[in-house]
Design an enzyme around this catalytic site. Sequence first.
Site, PDB file in Angstrom:
ATOM      1  N   HIS A   1     -16.701  11.019   4.973  1.00 48.67           N
ATOM      2  CA  HIS A   1     -17.585  10.818   6.118  1.00 48.67           C
ATOM      3  C   HIS A   1     -18.614   9.741   5.822  1.00 48.67           C
ATOM      4  O   HIS A   1     -19.015   9.541   4.673  1.00 48.67           O
ATOM      5  CB  HIS A   1     -18.334  12.117   6.446  1.00 48.67           C
ATOM      6  CG  HIS A   1     -17.643  12.979   7.450  1.00 48.67           C
ATOM      7  ND1 HIS A   1     -18.253  13.428   8.593  1.00 48.67           N
ATOM      8  CD2 HIS A   1     -16.382  13.472   7.486  1.00 48.67           C
ATOM      9  CE1 HIS A   1     -17.415  14.161   9.285  1.00 48.67           C
ATOM     10  NE2 HIS A   1     -16.262  14.212   8.633  1.00 48.67           N
TER      11      HIS A   1
ATOM     12  N   GLU B   1     -13.309   9.986  13.765  1.00 53.42           N
ATOM     13  CA  GLU B   1     -14.318  10.366  14.753  1.00 53.42           C
ATOM     14  C   GLU B   1     -15.283   9.203  14.953  1.00 53.42           C
ATOM     15  O   GLU B   1     -15.623   8.489  14.005  1.00 53.42           O
ATOM     16  CB  GLU B   1     -15.127  11.586  14.278  1.00 53.42           C
ATOM     17  CG  GLU B   1     -14.304  12.794  13.904  1.00 53.42           C
ATOM     18  CD  GLU B   1     -13.924  12.817  12.434  1.00 53.42           C
ATOM     19  OE1 GLU B   1     -14.501  12.038  11.639  1.00 53.42           O
ATOM     20  OE2 GLU B   1     -13.039  13.617  12.069  1.00 53.42           O
TER      21      GLU B   1
END
Length: 318
Positions: free
Chosen positions: A38, A106
Amino acid sequence: MPEYGYFLSCEQYGPADLVEQARMAEQAGFQALWISDHYHPWNDAQGQSPFVWSVIGALSEAVSLPIETAVTCPTVRIHPAVVAQAVATSAVMTEGRFRLGVGTGEALNEHVLGDRWPPAGVRMDMLEEAVQVIRRLLTGEEVTHHGTYYTVENARLYTVPEEPVPIDVSGFGPKATALAARVGDGYITMMPDEEMVTQYRKGGGGAKLVSGGTKVCFGADREECVRTVHDLWYNEQLPGEMGQVLSSPRHFEQLKPLVTEDMVRGNVVCGDDADQHVAALKEFADTGFDRVYVNQIGADQRGFFDFYRTKVLPQLPQ
């Protein structure tokens, strides 16, 4: 029978804590490691987001377990040619114990350079082309590629592993599962969904590796565990495509009121009932998974690993 691994959360812990958790996982009897990739945490309460490739380098020296990213998005924030170099080095440092898990990503992580966040169908096409580029570069041959989404000119990786790095594709719906069956060396999904596993295997995945994961919160006080999950990981209970399209931790925080503690009680194993923990992991085994990874949300990491070493892992089919 499945292998059981530990899921390292880069959203919640810094590099030193992740390395120590990996050591404890190996000592407790876990057989593999997943690690998230991430740029941002899902919310500020989680509080961390180290660069995964640096952490993998440290893990390669600290433990002897197989390591896989779960998952890397090699399409927008980082060009697949750069991802390929990181993958090759990781595979060399782990002496062949590295797998690359990939997915369509994402907006939370991928929009940070100001690039347009494309719709799901385009993201899947980009992922398929990215996987092709990465595989070609991992051979160590010089690559020139002029594709729909990516250009590579006279690129060659000089530090490459002796064996090809397996690339597993994440999928949570029929289209993504079909992509995984077509181009992946394995399949990653987060729910013990027998229908998706069957689709993957019949769609071309065959006997390739199927991996899944879940989060739990171990602790003596079940209600305190519920509150911990609700404070830190409520985002996992949000419906639909919000997890893919929201672009800031702040946006997820604004949606926290949609998630109740009752939703957590009904969907996340909380507390110290060993039978509940065993049942949650056994559900993956019963639906055909080859590897099952678990992440401890709560702060008592040492207690979690002792609990799993003595009470949970010995009861699981292996």
